[in-house]
Design an enzyme around this catalytic site. Structure first.
Site, mmCIF file in Angstrom:
data_model
loop_
_atom_site.group_PDB
_atom_site.id
_atom_site.type_symbol
_atom_site.label_atom_id
_atom_site.label_comp_id
_atom_site.label_asym_id
_atom_site.label_seq_id
_atom_site.Cartn_x
_atom_site.Cartn_y
_atom_site.Cartn_z
ATOM 1 N N GLN A 242 13.690 3.071 -1.585
ATOM 2 C CA GLN A 242 12.473 2.259 -0.966
ATOM 3 C C GLN A 242 12.296 0.853 -1.661
ATOM 4 O OE1 GLN A 242 9.489 5.676 -1.104
ATOM 5 N NE2 GLN A 242 8.153 3.697 -1.464
ATOM 6 N N ARG B 6 -0.295 -0.273 -8.065
ATOM 7 C CA ARG B 6 0.342 -1.525 -8.678
ATOM 8 C C ARG B 6 -1.018 -2.490 -9.042
ATOM 9 N NH1 ARG B 6 3.956 -0.863 -4.399
ATOM 10 N NH2 ARG B 6 6.342 -0.798 -5.423
ATOM 11 N N MET C 17 4.110 8.460 -5.464
ATOM 12 C CA MET C 17 5.031 8.109 -6.306
ATOM 13 C C MET C 17 4.372 8.101 -7.811
ATOM 14 S SD MET C 17 7.308 5.241 -4.845
ATOM 15 C CE MET C 17 6.200 3.592 -4.737
ATOM 16 N N GLY C 18 3.219 8.888 -8.004
ATOM 17 C CA GLY C 18 2.616 8.956 -9.077
ATOM 18 C C GLY C 18 1.650 7.894 -9.690
ATOM 19 N N TYR C 19 1.267 7.838 -10.850
ATOM 20 C CA TYR C 19 0.071 7.218 -11.282
ATOM 21 C C TYR C 19 -0.933 7.241 -10.627
ATOM 22 C CZ TYR C 19 -1.017 3.645 -15.087
ATOM 23 O OH TYR C 19 -1.497 3.100 -16.188
ATOM 24 N N LEU C 20 -1.338 8.368 -10.441
ATOM 25 C CA LEU C 20 -2.305 8.898 -9.384
ATOM 26 C C LEU C 20 -3.847 8.268 -9.978
ATOM 27 C CD1 LEU C 20 -1.314 12.758 -9.321
ATOM 28 C CD2 LEU C 20 -0.668 10.654 -8.008
ATOM 29 N N HIS D 196 -4.985 8.761 -4.148
ATOM 30 C CA HIS D 196 -4.204 9.943 -3.899
ATOM 31 C C HIS D 196 -4.954 11.220 -3.973
ATOM 32 C CE1 HIS D 196 -1.575 7.051 -6.326
ATOM 33 N NE2 HIS D 196 -0.769 7.159 -5.144
HETATM 34 P P1 AMP Z 1 2.149 5.656 -3.500
HETATM 35 O O1 AMP Z 1 2.145 6.676 -4.811
HETATM 36 O O2 AMP Z 1 1.532 4.371 -3.510
HETATM 37 O O3 AMP Z 1 3.392 5.726 -2.853
HETATM 38 O O4 AMP Z 1 1.113 6.453 -2.358
HETATM 39 C C1 AMP Z 1 0.982 7.759 -2.008
HETATM 40 C C2 AMP Z 1 -0.107 7.962 -1.011
HETATM 41 O O5 AMP Z 1 -1.208 7.734 -1.294
HETATM 42 C C3 AMP Z 1 0.403 7.129 0.363
HETATM 43 O O6 AMP Z 1 0.260 7.765 1.419
HETATM 44 C C4 AMP Z 1 -0.539 5.997 0.196
HETATM 45 O O7 AMP Z 1 -0.845 5.349 1.463
HETATM 46 C C5 AMP Z 1 -1.901 6.789 -0.323
HETATM 47 N N1 AMP Z 1 -2.632 5.824 -1.108
HETATM 48 C C6 AMP Z 1 -2.466 4.910 -1.949
HETATM 49 N N2 AMP Z 1 -3.511 4.097 -2.367
HETATM 50 C C7 AMP Z 1 -4.409 4.677 -1.485
HETATM 51 C C8 AMP Z 1 -5.623 4.546 -1.330
HETATM 52 N N3 AMP Z 1 -6.517 3.415 -2.085
HETATM 53 N N4 AMP Z 1 -6.877 5.025 -0.429
HETATM 54 C C9 AMP Z 1 -6.153 6.015 0.234
HETATM 55 N N5 AMP Z 1 -4.720 6.435 0.185
HETATM 56 C C10 AMP Z 1 -4.077 5.689 -0.790
#
Ligand code: AMP
Length: 281
Positions: A61, A187, A30-33, A37
């Site tokens: 979601q 977040r 969902m970005g804000y990498l 990520h």
């Molecule tokens: P999100 O952008 O939060 O929806 O996350 C996108 C992907 O990155 C999902 O598969 C998350 O589980 C993964 N992700 C988010 N935070 C972490 C982290 N700290 N370590 C590993 N993977 C992550």
């Protein structure tokens, strides 16, 4: 790096790659990498010839009253980070592209969502399963990489891909943490400095469960109480502190083999989650 904003343009590229005998790895985000990520993009790179990272804040979601409207965004910064990482293509569809006018089809699992995060976020996994199905279709991914940070999500997607006979392998990547132990999350940007300090109770709760187990305590209720205690100490609101079977997500009574400690807590309006694999010795 190519940037695609429509499913048809991404699909045309994917077809060309497949015709050239190249496999495709997808990392949905969902970005804000952050580095979590990017670690998944590296795993995709090791597993596939071409890497696609999608950035899409998926409205279905989020439940009513959740943070859809204020979810952090930084498209320019994200694209720079992905290009630096050597990602081949970024997919940034609009909401209308992913949900065409009149869209009425959803993917819903029966049982796995009735646990952990699904209990307080009833529409969440239906949205996740639906959007991932669409992302798999648009990217023709051979492999898709998901973080263990969202452990229930990883299980949901793996089960869905298997149940629907989708031709994609689902791979999990380890949780990437800040130096002080807090799991990286987009977040975390919401946290005030004070809440950022209090948030360390989340990884501390997992430490507490692990330490008790190492000391020979196998009663899951005792481990759960210790986890809840860490959250109570900093005055945050606990959503759940759970010790579950790592496949079914059902609560376990005793930790006799592998189990997953999982926790969700609210720091002001910010909901943080974390989990860890536990092993009975
Ligand atoms: P999100 O952008 O939060 O929806 O996350 C996108 C992907 O990155 C999902 O598969 C998350 O589980 C993964 N992700 C988010 N935070 C972490 C982290 N700290 N370590 C590993 N993977 C992550």
């Amino acid at each position: 790096m190519d940037i695609f904003r429509t499913a048809s343009a991404l699909r045309a590229q994917a077809r060309a790659w497949h015709r050239a005998g190249l496999s495709i790895g997808l990392v949905p985000t969902m970005g804000y990498l952050h580095d979590g990520h990017l670690s998944l993009a590296r795993i995709a790179r090791a597993r596939a010839d071409r890497v696609v990272v999608s950035i899409f804040v998926n409205p279905t979601q989020f439940g009513p009253g959740e943070d859809l409207d204020r979810y952090p965004r930084d498209e320019a910064g994200d694209l720079e980070a992905l290009a630096r990482e050597g990602v081949d293509a970024a997919f940034l569809p609009s909401v209308r592209e992913m949900y065409p006018e009149g869209a009425e089809t959803f993917v819903q699992l029966e049982r796995l969502p009735e646990h952990l995060c699904g209990m307080s976020r009833p529409v969440h996994f239906r949205g996740v399963a639906t959007v991932c199905t669409k992302l798999f279709a648009a990217s023709a991914a051979d492999v898709a990489v998901f973080g263990e940070k969202d452990y229930q999500q990883l299980l949901v997607i793996r089960r869905m891909a298997r149940d629907l006979l989708l031709p994609v392998e689902i791979v999990g990547g380890p949780i990437v943490r800040e130096a002080d132990g807090l799991a990286m999350s987009s977040r975390n940007a919401y946290l005030s400095p004070e809440d950022r300090r209090r948030a360390l109770a989340v990884p501390r709760a997992l430490d507490a469960a692990e330490a008790l187990l190492r000391a020979g305590e196998t009663d899951a209720a005792v481990l759960r109480a210790a986890m809840a205690g860490e959250i109570a100490k900093v005055g945050a609101a606990l959503d759940y502190a759970a010790i579950v079977d790592p496949d079914s997500l059902d609560d376990v009574l005793r930790v006799e083999g592998p189990a997953r400690a999982a926790i969700a807590a609210l720091f002001g309006p910010t909901r943080l989650i974390d989990n860890r694999l536990l092993h009975a010795s």
